[in-house]
Design a protein around this motif. Structure first.
Motif, PDB file in Angstrom:
ATOM      1  N   ALA A  10      44.390   9.638 -24.109  1.00  0.00           N
ATOM      2  CA  ALA A  10      45.507   9.920 -23.194  1.00  0.00           C
ATOM      3  C   ALA A  10      46.788   9.243 -23.676  1.00  0.00           C
ATOM      4  O   ALA A  10      47.874   9.835 -23.651  1.00  0.00           O
ATOM      5  CB  ALA A  10      45.157   9.468 -21.783  1.00  0.00           C
ATOM      6  N   SER A  11      46.664   7.990 -24.149  1.00  0.00           N
ATOM      7  CA  SER A  11      47.838   7.252 -24.634  1.00  0.00           C
ATOM      8  C   SER A  11      48.417   7.905 -25.882  1.00  0.00           C
ATOM      9  O   SER A  11      49.642   7.998 -26.036  1.00  0.00           O
ATOM     10  CB  SER A  11      47.459   5.794 -24.924  1.00  0.00           C
ATOM     11  N   ASN A  12      47.544   8.356 -26.782  1.00  0.00           N
ATOM     12  CA  ASN A  12      48.014   9.038 -27.986  1.00  0.00           C
ATOM     13  C   ASN A  12      48.670  10.377 -27.651  1.00  0.00           C
ATOM     14  O   ASN A  12      49.686  10.749 -28.244  1.00  0.00           O
ATOM     15  CB  ASN A  12      46.858   9.247 -28.963  1.00  0.00           C
ATOM     16  N   LEU A  13      48.117  11.095 -26.691  1.00  0.00           N
ATOM     17  CA  LEU A  13      48.679  12.390 -26.298  1.00  0.00           C
ATOM     18  C   LEU A  13      50.040  12.235 -25.633  1.00  0.00           C
ATOM     19  O   LEU A  13      50.980  12.980 -25.929  1.00  0.00           O
ATOM     20  CB  LEU A  13      47.718  13.117 -25.352  1.00  0.00           C
ATOM     21  N   ILE A  14      50.166  11.245 -24.765  1.00  0.00           N
ATOM     22  CA  ILE A  14      51.443  11.085 -24.050  1.00  0.00           C
ATOM     23  C   ILE A  14      52.539  10.580 -24.998  1.00  0.00           C
ATOM     24  O   ILE A  14      53.733  10.845 -24.771  1.00  0.00           O
ATOM     25  CB  ILE A  14      51.298  10.151 -22.831  1.00  0.00           C
TER      26      ILE A  14
END
Length: 319
Positions: free
Chosen positions: A157-161
């Motif tokens: 999620a952190s990489n996607l955001i």
């Protein structure tokens, strides 16, 4: 691409992953947060299903991305003979991958998957998951994961955001939509962290970088065609003890000039002149960049041509 076509391509994409013995994930050369975030998020998924793979990119990864989970996994090359599936993320053309030096890879399109959001994408894969209206490639990948019912972990999620946040300029660019906020909200609910992105990417400037930005602003002018133009030479960069990467973000400030049609920043790098284009108005910069061998989006694009920058002074006497 129509929604039904995208769904079909996504199903084929996952089928290829399941069938593959060894996978290469490619972020475009001189990668940004969107390219890195896309590769790293997909890599996390491949680790979870125990799929052998490597992450590669050409060119240095800027230190400001060190906070991204898995960033140390990147390699700078691979052997095409030892892998049976190539997945390119966030590259608008083969040349942008940096691995067009291996033409044999792209002569076997059945093993190349192309996931991207650039206007200039030329569908170089056999499987092309392209959404030119998407704000980022990580946004597309989020929807792929949801369509396939793949669990998105906190690190994913952190990489996607990271890609969504940076490619929308912190939700300030015109590519920001209601869906951008909706997906970002979902990712935050899944544990995505925004603070490191703001701290390390948006609020992280050294003295050399600020001095170089000063030169950009000092050289800035609006030409007779209404284009805001500035140029930075190798000598400018050297005199500030800076690097080419220290220019990252400055064009967004130049783009704030309301009377300019669009903005052009020219920079010398090695034996090339790189041009970055931005606009807040209704100009298709992708078409302009395309004529010079580049590409991108309608409101943000770039190109690179051989040569150097030379200033020219013209004097007039006005009676």
């Amino acid at each position: 691409m129509k929604e039904d076509n995208i769904k079909n391509e996504v199903i084929l994409f996952h089928k290829k992953i399941m069938e593959a013995e060894s996978i290469v994930l490619i972020a475009h050369k001189n990668p940004d947060a969107d390219a890195l975030g896309s590769v790293l998020a997909l890599s996390k998924y491949l680790y979870s299903i125990k799929k052998k793979h490597i992450c590669v990119t050409v060119g240095p990864i800027e230190k400001k991305y060190a906070f991204m989970s898995g960033i140390d996994k990147f390699k700078d090359d691979f052997s095409p003979k030892t892998h049976d599936l190539i997945i390119s993320l966030d590259s608008g053309a083969k040349i942008m991958t940096g691995f067009d030096k291996y033409p044999e890879v792209f002569k076997k399109p059945n093993i190349v998957i192309n996931i991207d959001h650039h206007e200039s994408n030329n569908y170089f894969g056999s499987i092309n998951i392209i959404d030119k209206k998407a704000p980022s490639t990580t946004y597309i990948l989020y929807n792929i994961f949801r369509l396939l019912n793949i669990e998105i972990t906190k690190d994913m999620a952190s990489n996607l955001i990271s890609g969504i946040y940076t490619d929308t300029g912190g939700f300030m660019h015109t590519n920001t939509t209601a869906n951008s906020y909706r997906v970002a909200s979902k990712l935050i609910q899944l544990g995505a962290e925004i603070k490191p992105i703001i701290k390390y990417i948006f609020n992280n400037r050294n003295i050399s970088s600020l001095k170089l930005w000063g030169k950009v602003f000092c050289k800035l002018s609006i030409n007779s065609e209404g284009i805001a133009v500035s140029a930075i030479t190798k000598d400018d960069i050297q005199s500030c003890s800076a690097t080419y990467n220290d220019l990252s973000g400055v064009i967004d400030y130049i783009n704030a000039i309301p009377e300019a049609k669009y903005t052009l920043l020219l920079t010398e790098k090695e034996n090339m002149v790189k041009g970055s284009l931005r606009t807040q108005k209704e100009y298709n910069l992708d078409q302009i960049a395309n004529k010079l061998g580049g590409g991108g989006h309608k409101k943000a694009a770039g190109f690179a041509i051989p040569g150097r920058i030379e200033s020219e002074v013209v004097w007039k006497i006005i009676p």
